[in-house]
Every structure is written in C-alpha cells, then in structure tokens.
Design a protein around this motif. Sequence first.
Motif, PDB file in Angstrom:
ATOM      1  N   GLU A 119     -77.182  78.749 -63.679  1.00  0.00           N
ATOM      2  CA  GLU A 119     -77.214  77.395 -62.716  1.00  0.00           C
ATOM      3  C   GLU A 119     -77.506  76.045 -63.977  1.00  0.00           C
ATOM      4  O   GLU A 119     -78.010  75.926 -65.004  1.00  0.00           O
ATOM      5  CB  GLU A 119     -78.811  77.542 -62.875  1.00  0.00           C
ATOM      6  N   ARG A 120     -76.520  75.423 -63.375  1.00  0.00           N
ATOM      7  CA  ARG A 120     -75.749  74.426 -64.371  1.00  0.00           C
ATOM      8  C   ARG A 120     -77.158  73.369 -63.937  1.00  0.00           C
ATOM      9  O   ARG A 120     -77.594  72.808 -61.958  1.00  0.00           O
ATOM     10  CB  ARG A 120     -74.357  73.861 -63.631  1.00  0.00           C
ATOM     11  N   ILE A 121     -77.132  72.280 -64.060  1.00  0.00           N
ATOM     12  CA  ILE A 121     -78.703  71.357 -64.199  1.00  0.00           C
ATOM     13  C   ILE A 121     -78.226  69.680 -64.675  1.00  0.00           C
ATOM     14  O   ILE A 121     -76.805  70.344 -66.160  1.00  0.00           O
ATOM     15  CB  ILE A 121     -80.103  71.404 -64.604  1.00  0.00           C
ATOM     16  N   TYR A 122     -78.288  68.752 -64.579  1.00  0.00           N
ATOM     17  CA  TYR A 122     -77.748  68.116 -64.941  1.00  0.00           C
ATOM     18  C   TYR A 122     -79.220  67.366 -66.053  1.00  0.00           C
ATOM     19  O   TYR A 122     -80.057  66.385 -65.792  1.00  0.00           O
ATOM     20  CB  TYR A 122     -77.739  66.792 -64.208  1.00  0.00           C
ATOM     21  N   ARG A 123     -78.658  67.335 -67.039  1.00  0.00           N
ATOM     22  CA  ARG A 123     -80.156  67.442 -68.414  1.00  0.00           C
ATOM     23  C   ARG A 123     -80.004  65.643 -68.756  1.00  0.00           C
ATOM     24  O   ARG A 123     -80.886  65.450 -68.658  1.00  0.00           O
ATOM     25  CB  ARG A 123     -79.896  68.250 -69.098  1.00  0.00           C
ATOM     26  N   HIS A 124     -79.398  65.325 -69.544  1.00  0.00           N
ATOM     27  CA  HIS A 124     -79.780  64.220 -70.311  1.00  0.00           C
ATOM     28  C   HIS A 124     -78.201  63.247 -69.691  1.00  0.00           C
ATOM     29  O   HIS A 124     -77.209  63.406 -69.161  1.00  0.00           O
ATOM     30  CB  HIS A 124     -78.704  64.232 -71.782  1.00  0.00           C
TER      31      HIS A 124
END
Length: 284
Positions: A13-18
Amino acid sequence: MQEQTPQTESQPERIYRHALPVRIWHWINALAVFILIMSGLQIFNAHPALYWGDRSDRDKPLLALRAMKTESGEVKGVTTVLGHPFDTTGLFGYSGDKVRGFPSWATIPSGKWLAMGRQWHFFFAWILAVNVFLYMAYGFASRHVKKDLVPTRPDLRNIPTAVKDHLLLRHETGEAAKRYNVLQKLSYLGVIFGLLPLIVLTGLTMSPTMDAAIPFLLDLFGGRQSARTLHFITCFLFVGFIVIHVSQVMLTGFFNNLRSMLTGWFTVRTTGAVHEQSEAPGQN
C-alpha cells in the motif's frame, strides 16, 4: 463438500508520508550538517583541545589530541581525556605522518587550512540556523509537530516494548509502519528542538561579534571555552544520531525510505485475507 480456508497475503500500500517542505528541509539539513561537521573538525585542528570556563588552561584540558615523541624518536598520537592518555596513533593526534588532531579524511578542506575551514563553517552555519527556524515555523503552523512528532500517552507507555523491539531488530509493519514510532518521535523532537538549537547557540557564543550583540550568551554557557566544549559534545551527539538514523533506514528498507524522502511516497506491507476453496478430507 467444499470449505473456504483463509490465508494471509502481504499486499503493498502506498501512502504519502513526507510533505514537500519536510523533504526540502531534510536534504538541506543533511548537506549543511555534513559540511559543518567536517569543517568544524578542521577548525578544531587549529587548537585540538577542550576546556571549561572562559579561558583555556593548557595544563588541564578536558580533552586534548596531541603528538608526542618517544625516547626512541618515534612520533605517536596521544588522546588525553580528563587527564588519562591513550595511544591513538594513526587516527587522533598524529596521522598520515602529520601532526593533526583529526585525520585529513575527516576534515574540509583535507589539508590544514584554517581560514578556508572557517569560511565553509560560517556559511553553512547560517544556512542551518535559517533552515531550523523555517522548519520550526512550518512545523507549528502546519501542525506537523503536534500530529506527527509529539508522542501520545499510549506511545509513552509503549517505550519499553519499543526499545526491546529495536534491540531485537523487530520493526513495525502494517498500520504501525504508517506513522513514526515513539522512539522516532522522541529522537526527532530531541534533535530538532534540543541538539540543533544548542549547537547553533553555542556556535554563536564563540563569536566575539555575537557576544557583543548578545552578551548574556557567555553567562548562559559559562564562558567561551565552555561553549566550545558544549559545541563539540553536541556535534558528536549529532554524529551518533546520524549513525543510528542511517542504520535504521537501511534495516527497515533503504530504497523504500530513500524514495519516501525524495518523492514523499512510502510503501507499506499490509496483511489481507485471501480465501481459497479446498475439498474436505474424505468428501466428494
């Protein structure tokens, strides 16, 4: 007769972290700190000793990196810590057949060049100071500090478990990997609001110009030599943080972490249920 047997499968799962400002701050900071450490060691080599108070007592240094000649004429590097000498030939005091505190590979520039080392150091010191101020302003305005860095009560209660997991090289997966763990939160807060301001303030205290403009700095740190010692200690605490930080980046997925700090996107392995049909034993 058929029955469904649940199985688990790891799904990405890809998340927008920074966010972009955090990524820009991180890389500017990384460059500035790298050059500041190496140029700072160049400056330190001009007088490789530390003292406490406002003046230097050459007979009683807290730390000294020196070269000494033995009775046989051999030159050795000697590091003295609180009056206790250690042979550090080839690393501290004497390396590369030259008398120098830190070896040439650890300094910018590599040769003995105090004036240039000071120029590099002061230029990037201001970059770091401005960068820290802008990050703090952004962190509070965007609520990044409160949402992502301030530990919750459950986080604090989980410190012993987090320490044990890190010592056993067990790292977060699934939902827990989408946010900073409590040790990350505490270390980032300590660096951003502790080490970085301290290293900036002690650096300013060593400047006669800044002492004239802000005279209470000398009183705050107990003198120019005390400020220099604290500056040096803080520097190596920062080096320790960098070593641990980079090792954790490598242990938890180097390319995934690097990509997240370049693009913002971080891949998390989550667990999903997969059902497969199978025949029960003895049934048609």
